[in-house]
Write a protein that holds these residues in place. Structure first.
Motif, PDB file in Angstrom:
ATOM      1  N   VAL A 179      36.697  35.145  44.958  1.00 42.50           N
ATOM      2  CA  VAL A 179      37.145  36.521  44.713  1.00 42.50           C
ATOM      3  C   VAL A 179      37.911  36.505  43.389  1.00 42.50           C
ATOM      4  N   VAL A 180      37.687  37.490  42.524  1.00 42.26           N
ATOM      5  CA  VAL A 180      38.523  37.596  41.327  1.00 42.26           C
ATOM      6  C   VAL A 180      39.087  39.011  41.207  1.00 42.26           C
ATOM      7  N   GLY A 181      40.207  39.105  40.513  1.00 42.48           N
ATOM      8  CA  GLY A 181      40.830  40.404  40.264  1.00 42.48           C
ATOM      9  C   GLY A 181      41.867  40.251  39.169  1.00 42.48           C
ATOM     10  N   GLY A 182      42.447  41.371  38.759  1.00 41.16           N
ATOM     11  CA  GLY A 182      43.464  41.329  37.705  1.00 41.16           C
ATOM     12  C   GLY A 182      42.970  42.013  36.440  1.00 41.16           C
ATOM     13  N   LEU A 183      43.914  42.252  35.527  1.00 43.21           N
ATOM     14  CA  LEU A 183      43.626  43.026  34.312  1.00 43.21           C
ATOM     15  C   LEU A 183      42.422  42.522  33.531  1.00 43.21           C
ATOM     16  N   ALA A 184      42.237  41.197  33.456  1.00 41.56           N
ATOM     17  CA  ALA A 184      41.145  40.624  32.653  1.00 41.56           C
ATOM     18  C   ALA A 184      39.783  41.104  33.126  1.00 41.56           C
TER      19      ALA A 184
END
Ligand code: B12
Length: 215
Positions: A179-184
């Motif tokens: 899972v990925v998330g965040g501003l980038a």
């Protein structure tokens, strides 16, 4: 959104009044005036994401940013016991997830908040740290045997190292979902080169994800 609570909290932060800011935020939770998710979403996250320095001296601004981050971090860590109590009412999802930020990524407040959101949604979630090297991530997966690894990435430059990490996870632990998330990952095409299973950002995304993967 409780504008008055936000303004009061921001005033304490602007005055760098650590004690009153922390007491005010924790009182909102203890008195049940606000729930944890609302506190995080409406007060804590914007107090950092909308941070603007009111002085011209860059060095002072860096100090102010560090100081504010430390206040917010103390509040979040102090909320953990409330997260545990509240999550007892939630049906367990039956899945284990480790949350971290990869090598070179020092922005960790979002990752810590997300680990609390995941707990509140019934996951067995653990935040294992910021700036985590690839070897440590692989070793944590070996020891913990999670179903999911969630990487929080803020700086787009760190997408390169994230790709190296996700490639290795897929190579050695093909059953572990990423899972990925965040501003980038808010930029178009940011995940094009990366082998990930889920891109999530908001609390709403996490709620839908928990329903989708519940055992
Ligand atoms: C606090 C802060 C720092 C602190 C971080 C301290 C810490 N312990 O975390 C310190 C001082 C260390 C720092 C350093 C730097 N920073 Co800084 N920082 C910030 C600031 C002010 C707030 C970030 C924050 O905590 N926001 C609050 C959290 C809650 O929001 P969030 O991270 O977005 O997370 C939410 C969502 O994105 C999502 N989410 C996040 N991860 C995940 C993961 C999953 C799985 C899911 C589901 C959701 C999710 O959920 C969270 C909750 O809602 C931002 C300003 C901004 N506009 O964001 C700049 C900012 C992020 N920093 C920036 C920069 C440039 C830097 C430095 C390079 C500065 C420098 N020259 O040294 C360094 C880089 C350090 C490094 N190697 O990582 C830039 C990034 C620009 C870019 N390229 O995108 C920003 C945007 C400032 C700016 N306007 O230029 N920073």
């Amino acid at each position: 959104m409780d504008i008055k609570a936000y303004e009061t909290f921001m005033e304490f932060l602007k005055q760098e009044d650590r004690d009153r800011a922390i007491t005010f935020a924790l009182n909102l939770i203890e008195s049940k005036e606000m729930d944890i998710e609302t506190l995080y979403q409406n007060l804590l996250a914007p107090s950092l994401s909308l941070f603007e320095c009111d002085v011209k001296d860059e060095e002072i601004c860096i100090w102010k940013e560090h100081f504010r981050t430390s206040i917010i971090r103390t509040i979040i860590e102090s909320c953990y016991q409330h997260v545990l109590i509240k999550s007892k009412d939630k049906k367990p999802v039956g899945k284990k997830i480790v949350v971290l930020t990869p090598s070179f990524e020092y922005h960790e407040i979002g990752a810590i908040m997300v680990s609390h959101y995941l707990r509140l949604e019934g996951f067995d979630a653990h935040y294992i740290g910021a700036n985590t090297p690839k070897s440590e991530i692989l070793s944590a997966i070996r020891a913990y045997e999670p179903d999911f690894v969630a990487l929080s990435v803020t700086n787009p430059y760190n997408i390169v190292v994230t790709k190296q990490i996700t490639d290795e996870i897929k190579k050695f632990f093909p059953d572990v979902k990423i899972v990925v998330g965040g501003l980038a990952f808010k930029h178009d095409g940011a995940t094009e080169q990366i082998n990930v299973d889920y891109v999530l950002q908001s609390l709403e995304d996490i709620k839908k994800f928990s329903l989708e993967v519940a055992a």
